[in-house]
Every structure is written in structure tokens, then in C-alpha cells.
Enzyme design. Sequence first.
Site, PDB file in Angstrom:
ATOM      1  N   HIS A 117       9.086  32.714  19.671  1.00 50.47           N
ATOM      2  CA  HIS A 117       9.721  31.445  19.338  1.00 50.47           C
ATOM      3  C   HIS A 117       8.639  30.470  18.892  1.00 50.47           C
ATOM      4  CE1 HIS A 117      12.453  28.025  19.578  1.00 50.47           C
ATOM      5  NE2 HIS A 117      11.439  27.366  20.110  1.00 50.47           N
ATOM      6  N   ASP A 143      23.711  24.416  26.208  1.00 52.45           N
ATOM      7  CA  ASP A 143      22.549  23.803  25.556  1.00 52.45           C
ATOM      8  C   ASP A 143      22.955  23.166  24.236  1.00 52.45           C
ATOM      9  OD1 ASP A 143      19.738  23.269  24.861  1.00 52.45           O
ATOM     10  OD2 ASP A 143      20.197  24.711  23.290  1.00 52.45           O
ATOM     11  N   ARG A 160      21.804  14.757  23.626  1.00 62.02           N
ATOM     12  CA  ARG A 160      20.444  14.210  23.772  1.00 62.02           C
ATOM     13  C   ARG A 160      19.985  13.565  22.471  1.00 62.02           C
ATOM     14  NH1 ARG A 160      17.440  19.259  24.930  1.00 62.02           N
ATOM     15  NH2 ARG A 160      15.609  17.951  24.728  1.00 62.02           N
ATOM     16  N   SER A 163      15.965  23.900  27.360  1.00 61.39           N
ATOM     17  CA  SER A 163      16.776  24.127  26.162  1.00 61.39           C
ATOM     18  C   SER A 163      16.247  25.353  25.389  1.00 61.39           C
ATOM     19  CB  SER A 163      16.719  22.868  25.293  1.00 61.39           C
ATOM     20  OG  SER A 163      17.161  23.113  23.997  1.00 61.39           O
ATOM     21  N   LYS A 220      17.989  29.711  25.488  1.00 62.43           N
ATOM     22  CA  LYS A 220      18.385  30.539  24.337  1.00 62.43           C
ATOM     23  C   LYS A 220      17.590  31.833  24.296  1.00 62.43           C
ATOM     24  CE  LYS A 220      17.945  26.725  22.104  1.00 62.43           C
ATOM     25  NZ  LYS A 220      17.954  25.444  21.453  1.00 62.43           N
TER      26      LYS A 220
HETATM   27  N1  URA Z   1      14.176  22.935  20.334  1.00 62.21           N
HETATM   28  C1  URA Z   1      15.211  23.218  21.166  1.00 62.21           C
HETATM   29  O1  URA Z   1      15.839  24.260  21.037  1.00 62.21           O
HETATM   30  N2  URA Z   1      15.509  22.347  22.141  1.00 62.21           N
HETATM   31  C2  URA Z   1      14.858  21.189  22.342  1.00 62.21           C
HETATM   32  O2  URA Z   1      15.176  20.458  23.244  1.00 62.21           O
HETATM   33  C3  URA Z   1      13.792  20.902  21.469  1.00 62.21           C
HETATM   34  C4  URA Z   1      13.470  21.800  20.472  1.00 62.21           C
END
Ligand code: URA
Length: 439
Positions: free
Chosen positions: A82, A161, A168, A183, A187
Site C-alpha cells: 500500500h 471505513d 471525516r 482506515s 482495508k
Molecule cells: N487513506 C485512507 O485510506 N484513509 C485515510 O484516512 C487516509 C488515507
Amino acid sequence: MHITDIIIRKRDGGELSTQEINWFIENYTSGQVADYQASALCMAIFFKGMTRREISDLTLAMARSGDQIDLSDVVPFAVDKHSSGGVGDKTSLVVLPIVAACGVPVAKMSGRGLGHTGGTIDKLEAISGFRTEFTPEEFKRLAHENGLVLAGQSGDLAPADKALYALRDVTGTVDSLPLIASSIMSKKLAAGADAIVLDVKMGKGAFMTDVESARELARTMVDIGVDAGRSMVAMISDMNQPLGKMAGLALEVREAIETLQGEGPADFTEHCLVVAAHMLHLAPNDLDTFEAAHAAAEHSLHDQSAYSRFRRMIEGQGGDVTQVDDVSRLPQASLIESIPAPHDGYLAELSALEVGLAVVHLGGGREKKGDPVDYGVGIETHHKIGDHVQAGDPLFTIYANDPAKLAEVKTSLSSVAHLSKSSVEPLPLFYDTITGRPT
Ligand code: URA
């Protein structure tokens, strides 16, 4: 349980129990907790923070809120990566074929562009016919048959999320470390990886603008992964200047293909080899040291096996391989213009953020969700910070399809690169690496 009690406990600096966190996520996902109550809790978390246990509980609760992909019946060990997002960051397009060519299967879900940062899925869609939407069965079949699949995010991966992130975004609570870390990791955990390599970008074109806060985010995400039984590596990499030379969808695909053929820019090639080496080193194979993994990754570029993997993935996902074989068949811009250096000097500053914003302005990214993108446009940066540049040398080349936008970007970019009379140290590719393995 009552949401107001949970909000008040966090507001007053208390620690939430596992049951309270699970209750909140379950009831927010089902609509029993209102957006205004979830916003209040996010703001309380923003100010009061969370303990390591609370962050892990929040991550796991969000990961469980939707589909959880189980890859164990198609691949023996899944390694994921990621990137926290950057400009010119086409790393996945090169790293994943390298890893697959070295015998470690990759089944990855990637995102679309966000703000000034480009997304892997948008880049791959520059290739005609390339499919990124699959049923879970098709996704697993491609992973099994090709050892490499790169798809868009499934609709129901970590829906808690998805809802919280949107909230947010409009309540001033994006840049909270516990909320960012949970967050991202929710994932990654839901996507089924056994080991995860995180590329945490730091600098003027990234979310984290100093090494200390990037290190804290990296450490938090490594801890979450380890608590969930995953092997983890997090690298803190530079995003003060764009990665490689190209920023823009088809331009980045072209640069990725050149890199897979061993002809990529030195900084980008080395960045990809390091990320790939960490992924290979985490997998159960005979690459016992990072150096051995790096050498194997390098070999896959020299013998073209990584390039062949990439080509096979494009073909397997319905893309036009003639555009891979001949990159001039990729979408092109109709207007190409360079900005020359006004005087001699050492390149001292070149804001990745400004380059990313220029790409979006040209149409290569989205100003709002759902906007169409122009695949052909982008910016080429010809020099790295620390390079000596002669007056008249091109600093940038702009690839545009709209004369008015070309003129605007020409103006905005002309003040972005600063040339100094005295010599300037080149920037490092990486600032730190943090690792963690479950005990
Ligand atoms: N990327 C995400 O998936 N979540 C966040 O809170 C910030 C960046």
C-alpha cells in the site's frame, strides 16, 4: 450501550472498551448511530487520541464490517502493498509484476486518484479494454491462473471505513493518526493479505510532511498489522519531488513499461526494487536476506520476466497489448510544450504538490468525485533536486489537450522549480524502515 456515553468517555480522555468500539462500528454501519454522533466521536478521537489496543480494535471492527476476502484456496501466501499516495507514484505497475515473476502470487485491489495524487486503477484504464471490475470468483481465478491480478476496490470492502472517511472529509477529522492508520489498515486486512508492505510517503506532496509524523503513522500501522497476526514492513519514502519523471495517467504507464524493460529513471527503478525486495523477503521462499531478494528483483527486470508478467496481466484483464508493445499507441496529448531553466543553477526545490495539482488541472485527475479523466495529459520533470541545470535546459514538459489549460499550467509551473547558485544535496529515496512480525 449508548452512543452518547461512548462519545463522552472519549471526549473526557477515557479509553473505550473493545465492546464499545465494536458496538459503535456495528451500529454506525447499520444506520442506528447517526452521522452527527459519529462525527462527534471522530472529533473526540482527533483531540484525545487512542491507545494501541483501541486502534487495533477499531481497525478490526471496520475490517469485519463488510466482505473479507479469503485468498487461501487460490494462493499459498498473499503479500500486499500500500502506498499512502504521491505524485508520479506508479510503483505498483512495476513492483507487482516483479514480485509475481519471482514466484510470489499477487492479488491486489487498488484505488483511484485522490486529490493531487494519482491512482493505479485510473492509470491502468489508460490501456484500452483493461478491466478492473471483477466478481470475487473472477478475481480469485485470475490470481490462480496468472499469479497476478490488479483490480479496483470491491464495493463492500470495509464499508464502515468508507462511510467514516466521507464523514471525516467534511468534518475536519481526516488528519488524525488513529483514524488514518485504522482506515488504511482495515482495508488491507479485509483484502486478505498475510504480509503487508507499506510505502508511507513523506514530504511536500504527501499527507505527512515531516519524518517524525510519518514515522509515527508507520509505527502505528505496523503495530496494527502485527496485532492482527500479519508480517509488516513500512518504509518512509520521499515525496518532496515527483517519483520518476512522468506524472499523468498514460505517461506513467509508459514510464512503468520502460522501467520493466530496464530503461526507467534511476530513482524510480531503485524505489521499485526496494519495495519489491521487501515483499519478496516477507514471503516464505528461499530469499533469506533483503539483498538476495533485491538481486532476484533486479534479475527479473534484466531477463524481461517481470515485463512478460505485466504483459500477461494486461492480456488476461482484457487490455490491448499492442499498446504495451508499442507505447506510442497509448493515449497521447495534442499539445506539448517545455519550460526552460531561466538561468544556470542547482535544482533546490521542485514541489511534488504543485506538479500533482498541475496534472489535475490539465484533466489528468479529478477535481470532484466521478469527473472524467484525460489519459493523455501530464507533466514530465526533467531533473531531480541536486542536479546542475544549464540555462535553457527543459525543466518541465507539459502534455495538454486544451490550449487555455496549457497556458495556465505554464504560468503556475514557472515558479515551482527553484535554482540555487550553491550546490544542493540530492534527496534520499527512503528515510526509515520499520518492521514487525507477529510473535
Ligand atoms: N487513506 C485512507 O485510506 N484513509 C485515510 O484516512 C487516509 C488515507
